[in-house]
Design a protein around this motif. Structure first.
Motif, mmCIF file in Angstrom:
data_model
loop_
_atom_site.group_PDB
_atom_site.id
_atom_site.type_symbol
_atom_site.label_atom_id
_atom_site.label_comp_id
_atom_site.label_asym_id
_atom_site.label_seq_id
_atom_site.Cartn_x
_atom_site.Cartn_y
_atom_site.Cartn_z
ATOM 1 N N ALA A 1 1.346 -1.410 0.310
ATOM 2 C CA ALA A 1 -0.046 -0.167 0.334
ATOM 3 C C ALA A 1 0.688 1.360 -0.261
ATOM 4 N N ARG A 2 2.107 1.713 0.470
ATOM 5 C CA ARG A 2 2.996 2.470 0.533
ATOM 6 C C ARG A 2 3.989 2.600 -0.009
ATOM 7 N N SER A 3 4.031 1.874 -1.387
ATOM 8 C CA SER A 3 4.410 1.973 -2.515
ATOM 9 C C SER A 3 3.705 1.728 -3.528
ATOM 10 N N ARG A 4 2.470 2.120 -3.578
ATOM 11 C CA ARG A 4 1.523 2.021 -4.696
ATOM 12 C C ARG A 4 0.989 3.763 -4.004
ATOM 13 N N LEU A 5 0.814 4.338 -2.846
ATOM 14 C CA LEU A 5 1.217 5.872 -2.541
ATOM 15 C C LEU A 5 1.887 6.533 -2.537
ATOM 16 N N ALA A 6 2.916 5.978 -2.461
ATOM 17 C CA ALA A 6 3.915 6.416 -2.517
ATOM 18 C C ALA A 6 4.464 7.500 -1.516
ATOM 19 N N THR A 7 3.258 7.504 -0.300
ATOM 20 C CA THR A 7 3.352 7.535 1.048
ATOM 21 C C THR A 7 4.234 6.889 1.962
ATOM 22 N N GLY A 8 4.771 8.342 3.321
ATOM 23 C CA GLY A 8 5.778 7.938 4.878
ATOM 24 C C GLY A 8 5.293 7.412 5.446
ATOM 25 N N THR A 9 3.732 7.430 5.501
ATOM 26 C CA THR A 9 2.808 6.893 6.522
ATOM 27 C C THR A 9 2.892 5.399 7.014
ATOM 28 N N LEU A 10 2.855 5.308 8.334
ATOM 29 C CA LEU A 10 3.160 4.247 8.451
ATOM 30 C C LEU A 10 1.094 2.951 8.189
ATOM 31 N N LEU A 11 0.627 3.830 8.504
ATOM 32 C CA LEU A 11 -0.623 2.402 8.557
ATOM 33 C C LEU A 11 -1.307 2.756 7.416
ATOM 34 N N ALA A 12 -0.711 3.006 5.852
ATOM 35 C CA ALA A 12 -1.393 2.767 5.122
ATOM 36 C C ALA A 12 -2.052 1.316 4.660
ATOM 37 N N HIS A 13 -4.108 1.398 4.203
ATOM 38 C CA HIS A 13 -4.246 -0.179 4.108
ATOM 39 C C HIS A 13 -5.559 0.304 3.373
ATOM 40 N N PHE A 14 -6.355 0.102 3.023
ATOM 41 C CA PHE A 14 -7.575 -0.883 2.095
ATOM 42 C C PHE A 14 -9.036 -0.243 2.503
ATOM 43 N N ALA A 15 -9.556 0.964 2.616
ATOM 44 C CA ALA A 15 -10.320 0.735 3.192
ATOM 45 C C ALA A 15 -11.884 2.374 1.727
ATOM 46 N N TRP A 16 -12.917 1.376 2.642
ATOM 47 C CA TRP A 16 -14.069 2.662 1.409
ATOM 48 C C TRP A 16 -13.420 2.452 -0.608
ATOM 49 N N GLY A 17 -13.311 1.161 -0.446
ATOM 50 C CA GLY A 17 -13.455 1.073 -2.133
ATOM 51 C C GLY A 17 -11.932 1.249 -2.839
ATOM 52 N N ARG A 18 -10.728 1.509 -1.951
ATOM 53 C CA ARG A 18 -9.023 2.713 -2.070
ATOM 54 C C ARG A 18 -8.324 2.687 -0.655
ATOM 55 N N LEU A 19 -6.877 2.455 -1.101
ATOM 56 C CA LEU A 19 -6.135 2.604 -0.927
ATOM 57 C C LEU A 19 -6.326 3.234 -0.125
ATOM 58 N N THR A 20 -5.814 3.952 0.831
ATOM 59 C CA THR A 20 -5.171 4.790 1.263
ATOM 60 C C THR A 20 -4.199 5.505 2.517
ATOM 61 N N PRO A 21 -3.318 6.514 2.741
ATOM 62 C CA PRO A 21 -2.390 6.728 3.713
ATOM 63 C C PRO A 21 -3.365 7.920 4.703
ATOM 64 N N ARG A 22 -4.849 7.529 4.909
ATOM 65 C CA ARG A 22 -5.127 8.288 6.397
ATOM 66 C C ARG A 22 -6.027 7.347 7.251
ATOM 67 N N VAL A 23 -5.799 7.564 8.550
ATOM 68 C CA VAL A 23 -6.510 6.396 9.500
ATOM 69 C C VAL A 23 -7.807 7.186 9.588
ATOM 70 N N LEU A 24 -9.053 6.603 9.244
ATOM 71 C CA LEU A 24 -10.420 7.273 9.667
ATOM 72 C C LEU A 24 -10.992 5.593 10.781
ATOM 73 N N ALA A 25 -10.845 5.873 11.944
ATOM 74 C CA ALA A 25 -10.838 4.458 13.054
ATOM 75 C C ALA A 25 -12.383 5.229 13.497
ATOM 76 N N THR A 26 -13.472 5.028 13.065
ATOM 77 C CA THR A 26 -14.530 5.340 13.207
ATOM 78 C C THR A 26 -15.329 4.421 14.657
ATOM 79 N N LYS A 27 -16.294 5.538 15.286
ATOM 80 C CA LYS A 27 -16.745 4.564 16.482
ATOM 81 C C LYS A 27 -17.250 3.161 15.759
ATOM 82 N N GLU A 28 -17.590 3.398 14.573
ATOM 83 C CA GLU A 28 -18.742 1.597 14.047
ATOM 84 C C GLU A 28 -17.858 0.931 14.392
#
Length: 322
Positions: free
Chosen positions: A124-151
């Motif tokens: 995920a980090r290679s694809r996004l070219a990001t330096g963030t640690l927790l790059a992941h798949f959410a909402w149908g796409r790869l994202t570098p931002r963490v959106l840990a919702t209450k749900e």
């Protein structure tokens, strides 16, 4: 999986995914979590971040916001089974970047866990070219931002049947994990603030992390111990009632518990010749507060915790106010 490896992710409308979806449905296989199951083989999912952040926060005491913003190069100065985690604390104006030294080794250590996360997030980090640690798949796409919702948090605690102290479903608040970590450390060290205050001033650590209901029993036990020590100190002097004093005067050689022994010494003690302010002293030049042979350096209230003091009815008018 070839599409995911080549493009980083695959959408619901992709022809290959539609074909797989149809074949699974015709074969009677469930498709409820198909998109997540496929991407979970290559990337971290949003649901994976909750337990990772909980574990890392409880192990290190790092705030959730700092964990979300960790960089892929956050591990510094690894040596001797320890490593430093570089993190950003945005509220520390002018000194946002800090470091915390933690254990390093297997995945059961904070350093080892972060190394595992680095390994899992490489695609995920290679694809996004990001330096963030927790790059992941959410909402149908790869994202570098963490959106840990209450749900997501509620779903995780419910899925694993995690309960609170009263046996009810746990309402997990990620922002309070730091207090949980601090409280556990406080218990292990017996309330020692020197290591408890790491990352804070003493006043902030005491008021915001030590002054919580979960630690009240430790503080109450400390007060009880202190009161016990004070009581033990106050009971050091020998206190004789009028009846006890008469018995000692009648048979000085059988006196027990006095700081002196022998007929002459006991008579001198009760004669008033060795009286100090609050008591009769059995060793003014053998004080536990000073060198033997020197006069007692303690102020008059020191008699209340001195093993040389003998308080009798004669000295009560002076000692009773204390």
């Amino acid at each position: 999986m070839a599409v995911i490896d080549a493009e980083g992710a695959i959408g619901h409308r992709h022809p290959v995914f539609k074909r797989l979806y149809t074949l699974r449905r015709e074969s009677g296989l469930p498709n409820d979590r198909l998109i997540h199951d496929l991407h979970g083989r290559r990337h971290l999912l949003a649901a994976d971040l909750v337990p990772l952040m909980v574990l890392l926060s409880l192990d290190t005491g790092l705030e959730i916001e700092a964990i979300k913003d960790l960089r892929s190069d956050c591990l510094k100065n690894s040596a001797g089974g320890y490593v430093e985690i570089e993190y950003c604390k945005r509220r520390s104006r002018g000194a946002e970047w800090k470091r915390l030294r933690v254990r390093d080794g297997a995945s059961s250590t904070p350093g080892g866990l972060i190394r595992k996360v680095l390994q899992w997030t490489v695609p995920a980090r290679s694809r996004l070219a990001t330096g963030t640690l927790l790059a992941h798949f959410a909402w149908g796409r790869l994202t570098p931002r963490v959106l840990a919702t209450k749900e997501l948090v509620a779903s995780w605690t419910e899925r694993h049947g995690i309960r609170d102290e009263e046996g009810k479903p746990l309402r997990l608040n990620l922002t309070r994990l730091r207090k949980t970590h601090k409280a556990a450390w406080y218990r292990r060290t017996g309330g020692q603030l020197d290591r408890f205050v790491v990352g804070h001033s003493v006043s902030v650590a005491a008021n915001h992390y030590a002054d919580i209901p979960a630690l009240r029993h430790i503080h109450e036990a400390t007060i009880a111990d202190a009161m016990g020590d004070a009581l033990d100190a106050a009971l050091h002097p020998c206190v004789l009632s009028s009846g006890d004093e008469a018995a000692v005067r009648a048979d000085p050689d059988e006196a027990v518990g006095l700081p002196v022994s022998g007929h002459a010494a006991v008579n001198a003690l009760f004669s008033g010749q060795q009286d100090v302010w609050l008591a009769s002293c059995g060793g003014f030049h053998k004080s536990p507060f000073g060198a033997e042979g020197d006069a007692c350096p303690s102020p008059f209230w020191g008699c209340l915790e001195c093993s040389n003091a003998v308080i009798t009815a004669r000295s009560c008018p002076r000692s009773c106010p204390f």
